[in-house]
Design an enzyme around this catalytic site. Structure first.
Site, PDB file in Angstrom:
ATOM      1  N   MET A  30      39.556   2.147  52.058  1.00  0.00           N
ATOM      2  CA  MET A  30      39.688   2.698  50.706  1.00  0.00           C
ATOM      3  C   MET A  30      40.181   1.608  49.751  1.00  0.00           C
ATOM      4  O   MET A  30      40.692   1.900  48.665  1.00  0.00           O
ATOM      5  CB  MET A  30      40.642   3.891  50.701  1.00  0.00           C
ATOM      6  CG  MET A  30      40.117   5.039  51.564  1.00  0.00           C
ATOM      7  SD  MET A  30      40.709   6.650  51.055  1.00  0.00           S
ATOM      8  CE  MET A  30      42.430   6.484  51.382  1.00  0.00           C
ATOM      9  N   LEU A  33      43.153  -3.988  49.637  1.00  0.00           N
ATOM     10  CA  LEU A  33      43.150  -4.592  50.978  1.00  0.00           C
ATOM     11  C   LEU A  33      44.405  -5.417  51.261  1.00  0.00           C
ATOM     12  O   LEU A  33      44.897  -6.142  50.402  1.00  0.00           O
ATOM     13  CB  LEU A  33      41.906  -5.474  51.139  1.00  0.00           C
ATOM     14  CG  LEU A  33      40.570  -4.745  50.938  1.00  0.00           C
ATOM     15  CD1 LEU A  33      39.402  -5.728  51.046  1.00  0.00           C
ATOM     16  CD2 LEU A  33      40.393  -3.602  51.940  1.00  0.00           C
ATOM     17  N   HIS A  37      43.891  -4.514  56.981  1.00  0.00           N
ATOM     18  CA  HIS A  37      42.431  -4.452  56.817  1.00  0.00           C
ATOM     19  C   HIS A  37      41.789  -5.765  57.274  1.00  0.00           C
ATOM     20  O   HIS A  37      40.744  -5.772  57.923  1.00  0.00           O
ATOM     21  CB  HIS A  37      42.065  -4.231  55.342  1.00  0.00           C
ATOM     22  CG  HIS A  37      42.564  -2.957  54.747  1.00  0.00           C
ATOM     23  ND1 HIS A  37      43.502  -2.918  53.752  1.00  0.00           N
ATOM     24  CD2 HIS A  37      42.228  -1.663  54.996  1.00  0.00           C
ATOM     25  CE1 HIS A  37      43.724  -1.671  53.397  1.00  0.00           C
ATOM     26  NE2 HIS A  37      42.976  -0.877  54.137  1.00  0.00           N
ATOM     27  N   SER A 185      50.378  -1.064  54.566  1.00  0.00           N
ATOM     28  CA  SER A 185      49.639   0.074  54.035  1.00  0.00           C
ATOM     29  C   SER A 185      49.389  -0.182  52.557  1.00  0.00           C
ATOM     30  O   SER A 185      50.242  -0.766  51.871  1.00  0.00           O
ATOM     31  CB  SER A 185      50.489   1.350  54.182  1.00  0.00           C
ATOM     32  OG  SER A 185      49.996   2.365  53.338  1.00  0.00           O
ATOM     33  N   SER A 186      48.235   0.262  52.068  1.00  0.00           N
ATOM     34  CA  SER A 186      47.944   0.107  50.637  1.00  0.00           C
ATOM     35  C   SER A 186      49.024   0.798  49.814  1.00  0.00           C
ATOM     36  O   SER A 186      49.349   0.379  48.706  1.00  0.00           O
ATOM     37  CB  SER A 186      46.583   0.716  50.313  1.00  0.00           C
ATOM     38  OG  SER A 186      45.594   0.154  51.133  1.00  0.00           O
TER      39      SER A 186
HETATM   40  P1  AMP Z   1      42.615   2.727  54.482  1.00  0.00           P
HETATM   41  O1  AMP Z   1      42.068   1.768  53.473  1.00  0.00           O
HETATM   42  O2  AMP Z   1      44.066   2.964  54.371  1.00  0.00           O
HETATM   43  O3  AMP Z   1      41.780   3.989  54.571  1.00  0.00           O
HETATM   44  O4  AMP Z   1      42.430   2.022  55.898  1.00  0.00           O
HETATM   45  C1  AMP Z   1      41.194   1.517  56.319  1.00  0.00           C
HETATM   46  C2  AMP Z   1      41.297   1.150  57.774  1.00  0.00           C
HETATM   47  O5  AMP Z   1      42.317   0.159  57.943  1.00  0.00           O
HETATM   48  C3  AMP Z   1      41.698   2.342  58.667  1.00  0.00           C
HETATM   49  O6  AMP Z   1      40.960   2.286  59.865  1.00  0.00           O
HETATM   50  C4  AMP Z   1      43.167   2.112  58.886  1.00  0.00           C
HETATM   51  O7  AMP Z   1      43.642   2.679  60.089  1.00  0.00           O
HETATM   52  C5  AMP Z   1      43.219   0.595  58.953  1.00  0.00           C
HETATM   53  N1  AMP Z   1      44.572   0.107  58.661  1.00  0.00           N
HETATM   54  C6  AMP Z   1      45.354   0.426  57.592  1.00  0.00           C
HETATM   55  N2  AMP Z   1      46.562  -0.166  57.688  1.00  0.00           N
HETATM   56  C7  AMP Z   1      46.545  -0.875  58.848  1.00  0.00           C
HETATM   57  C8  AMP Z   1      47.498  -1.707  59.524  1.00  0.00           C
HETATM   58  N3  AMP Z   1      48.717  -1.931  59.031  1.00  0.00           N
HETATM   59  N4  AMP Z   1      47.135  -2.263  60.697  1.00  0.00           N
HETATM   60  C9  AMP Z   1      45.901  -2.041  61.223  1.00  0.00           C
HETATM   61  N5  AMP Z   1      44.962  -1.277  60.629  1.00  0.00           N
HETATM   62  C10 AMP Z   1      45.271  -0.701  59.465  1.00  0.00           C
END
Ligand code: AMP
Length: 282
Positions: A30, A33, A37, A185-186
């Protein structure tokens, strides 16, 4: 790197890649980044020949309009990061492309989608499941990469792949953390510096649980101790803290069963909702 937001261009590029017999790797995101990510992308580059990253803030997986409106986004910065990381194609569709009309089909993804995250964010996994299926159908990747930070999401997507017979290999990538242990986390960008310090206590609690769970018989006793620790952290409010069988995601009463055990936590800091988890027994 190609930046694509039309289906025709996506299809053209996909057929060129498959004519060359390239293995297509998909990393759905989403945006906003961070290094979590980027780790998924690094793994995608290692395990596939043509890497597609999607950036789509999926309105259907937000149960609160305000959360959706406040979700961080920075497409220019993201696009630079992806270029430098050697990504082949950025798929950045608008909502009209993904949902030409309000979806009339609702898929119930079963019991797993109604507990933990699904219980506190009603409809969340219906939205996640639907958008992931759409991305799988449009891109037809050979392999897709997801983070284990969103463990329940990963387990659910594994079920979807199996039950809907997608010929897609899934890779679950371990959680990437900051120096203070906080899972990247974003949403962390919405926290103040003192909020970040408070949020780092979530992982401190998880590590304590990992180091000590074998001294407890019942998971309830472990949860009480952990919640006591969390309650002493000013500014940290725990929404749930659950001990689960890592394979079935069913709650575990006994910690002595020899099964694989996971501890999942959701918490609020400065109004920002954060989740994390740890494998107690792997
Ligand atoms: P998001 O943009 O938050 O929807 O995340 C996109 C992908 O990145 C998802 O598969 C998340 O589980 C993964 N992701 C997000 N944060 C982390 C992190 N700290 N470590 C590993 N993967 C992550």
């Amino acid at each position: 790197m190609l930046n694509v937001n039309k289906l025709t261009s996506l299809e053209e590029e996909l057929s060129k890649a498959s004519e060359k017999g390239m293995k297509i790797g998909l990393v759905p995101t989403m945006g906003a980044l961070h290094n979590g990510h980027m780790e998924l992308i690094k793994q995608a580059r290692m395990h596939s020949d043509y890497v597609i990253v999607s950036i789509f803030i999926n309105p259907l997986q937000f149960n609160q309009a305000e959360d959706f409106m406040n979700y961080p986004s920075n497409l220019l910065k993201d696009s630079d990061k992806l270029k430098n990381a050697g990504v082949n194609l950025l798929f950045n569709p608008d909502a009209k492309l993904i949902y030409p009309k309000k979806p009339s089909v609702k898929i119930d993804f079963g019991g797993l989608s109604h507990k933990l995250e699904g219980r506190f964010r009603l409809g969340h996994f219906e939205g996640v499941g639907l958008v992931v299926m759409k991305l799988f159908n449009l891109i037809k990747p050979n392999v897709a990469f997801f983070g284990l930070k969103d463990l329940q999401q990963f387990v659910l997507i594994k079920h979807i792949v199996k039950e809907f017979s997608y010929p897609i290999k899934l890779e679950g990538i371990p959680t990437v953390r900051g120096e203070n242990g906080l899972a990247l986390s974003s949403r962390n960008t919405l926290l103040s510096p003192s909020g970040i310090k408070i949020a780092a206590q979530i992982y401190k609690g998880l590590i304590w649980a990992k180091n000590n769970f074998e001294t407890f018989h019942a998971s309830e006793a472990l949860k009480i101790q952990l919640n006591n620790f969390y309650q002493t952290q000013e500014g940290l409010s725990i929404e749930y803290c659950e001990v689960l069988n890592s394979n079935t995601f069913k709650p575990l009463k006994s910690l002595q069963s020899g099964k694989k055990i996971t501890l999942c936590v959701a918490a609020y800091v400065e109004g920002v909702r954060l989740i994390d988890n740890i494998f107690l027994r792997e």
